[in-house]
Design a protein around this motif. Structure first.
Motif, PDB file in Angstrom:
ATOM      1  N   UNK A   9       1.272  -0.814  -0.012  1.00  0.00           N
ATOM      2  CA  UNK A   9      -0.246   0.268  -0.273  1.00  0.00           C
ATOM      3  C   UNK A   9       0.841   1.802   0.042  1.00  0.00           C
ATOM      4  N   UNK A  10       0.999   1.992  -1.186  1.00  0.00           N
ATOM      5  CA  UNK A  10       1.652   2.719  -0.867  1.00  0.00           C
ATOM      6  C   UNK A  10       0.774   4.459   0.018  1.00  0.00           C
ATOM      7  N   UNK A  11       1.395   5.261   0.317  1.00  0.00           N
ATOM      8  CA  UNK A  11       0.965   6.062   1.136  1.00  0.00           C
ATOM      9  C   UNK A  11       1.477   7.046  -0.201  1.00  0.00           C
ATOM     10  N   UNK A  12       0.351   8.123  -0.732  1.00  0.00           N
ATOM     11  CA  UNK A  12       0.539   9.237  -2.027  1.00  0.00           C
ATOM     12  C   UNK A  12       0.464  10.319  -0.555  1.00  0.00           C
TER      13      UNK A  12
ATOM     14  N   UNK B 287      -2.189  10.973  10.299  1.00  0.00           N
ATOM     15  CA  UNK B 287      -3.157   9.694  11.285  1.00  0.00           C
ATOM     16  C   UNK B 287      -3.817   9.523  10.311  1.00  0.00           C
ATOM     17  N   UNK B 288      -4.807  10.267   9.346  1.00  0.00           N
ATOM     18  CA  UNK B 288      -5.887   9.826   8.992  1.00  0.00           C
ATOM     19  C   UNK B 288      -5.203   9.532   7.385  1.00  0.00           C
ATOM     20  N   UNK B 289      -3.610   9.548   7.027  1.00  0.00           N
ATOM     21  CA  UNK B 289      -3.435   8.726   5.662  1.00  0.00           C
ATOM     22  C   UNK B 289      -3.458   7.271   6.061  1.00  0.00           C
ATOM     23  N   UNK B 290      -2.864   7.294   7.316  1.00  0.00           N
ATOM     24  CA  UNK B 290      -2.587   5.645   7.688  1.00  0.00           C
ATOM     25  C   UNK B 290      -3.835   4.932   8.118  1.00  0.00           C
ATOM     26  N   UNK B 291      -4.602   5.968   8.537  1.00  0.00           N
ATOM     27  CA  UNK B 291      -6.151   4.858   8.840  1.00  0.00           C
ATOM     28  C   UNK B 291      -6.440   4.045   7.834  1.00  0.00           C
ATOM     29  N   UNK B 292      -7.041   4.644   6.448  1.00  0.00           N
ATOM     30  CA  UNK B 292      -6.891   4.940   5.160  1.00  0.00           C
ATOM     31  C   UNK B 292      -6.489   3.803   4.285  1.00  0.00           C
ATOM     32  N   UNK B 293      -4.643   3.915   4.999  1.00  0.00           N
ATOM     33  CA  UNK B 293      -4.211   2.566   4.264  1.00  0.00           C
ATOM     34  C   UNK B 293      -3.931   1.522   5.224  1.00  0.00           C
TER      35      UNK B 293
END
Length: 224
Positions: free
Chosen positions: A156-159, A211-217
């Protein structure tokens, strides 16, 4: 099996996000697509401005000795991380946003005289309060290797930005590699749109922060 989380941010953002990923009990893989470098710049007359605008912690981090001439000006910072870096540089922060630069700038009165110390590559943003923009750093792209691309497969890539999305897409295309085995967690709808199509899955964070990005990741990482 939980999918690894791929971090594309340059340092020191890579390390910061990796710590947050580990705290979420996920496995980070650091593959920075950019390296941040300072630019030569000349400070303008500080009397022409009421405050500094920082849209990234990279501005106070890489502005160099020229920042001293403007140090008495208060700072409007895009988010808490940027505010913390500005304070660590000895500056006074008077307003901190929630990572939404457009919303932060829109709240500024038109008579406010902001000096935006920015990156060379930035979003196009206009407002009467922004009186001058000076690039003080640049995020230079780093070429993706075949080995790095292999490590992304199944992850899963974080953009974190639209530019990162475009750079990743361009690098995979340059290498002639498909995107179908990669899932994408985007920090905003703008970043998701820049990523384009062809990914196994793509999801957008509920808010423009780590925080929100990691949650959806996380939801992408544990969902088969």
């Amino acid at each position: 099996m939980t999918r690894p989380i791929v971090i594309l941010r340059p340092q020191p953002g890579t390390t910061t996000t990796a710590q947050r990923v580990r705290a979420a009990q996920l496995d980070p893989i650091a593959i920075p697509l950019f390296v941040v470098v300072p630019l030569d710049w000349t400070p303008p007359d500080p009397s022409a401005f009421d405050a500094l605008l920082f849209s990234s912690a990279n501005a106070p981090r890489h502005a160099g000795p020229g920042l001293a001439a403007l140090a008495h000006l208060p700072v409007v910072a895009v988010g808490p991380g940027t505010a913390h870096t500005a304070q660590s540089a000895g500056l006074t922060v008077i307003e901190t946003g929630n990572q939404d630069l457009a919303a932060l700038v829109a709240r500024q009165p038109a008579h406010q005289r902001l000096l935006w110390l920015a990156g060379r590559d930035r979003i196009a943003l206009t407002h009467p309060a922004i009186r001058k923009i000076i690039p003080v750093y640049a995020s230079e792209p780093v070429r993706l290797t075949l080995a790095d691309a292999d490590r992304m497969a199944g992850g899963v890539v974080l953009i974190h930005s639209s530019r990162a999305a475009r750079q990743l897409r361009a690098e995979l295309d340059r290498l002639g590699l498909p995107r179908t085995s990669i899932r994408v967690a985007a920090i905003s709808a703008r970043a998701a749109n820049a990523a384009g199509t062809g990914w196994e899955r793509i999801a957008v964070a509920a808010a423009p922060n780590d925080a929100a990005l990691i949650a959806v990741a996380r939801s992408l990482a544990i969902d088969p």
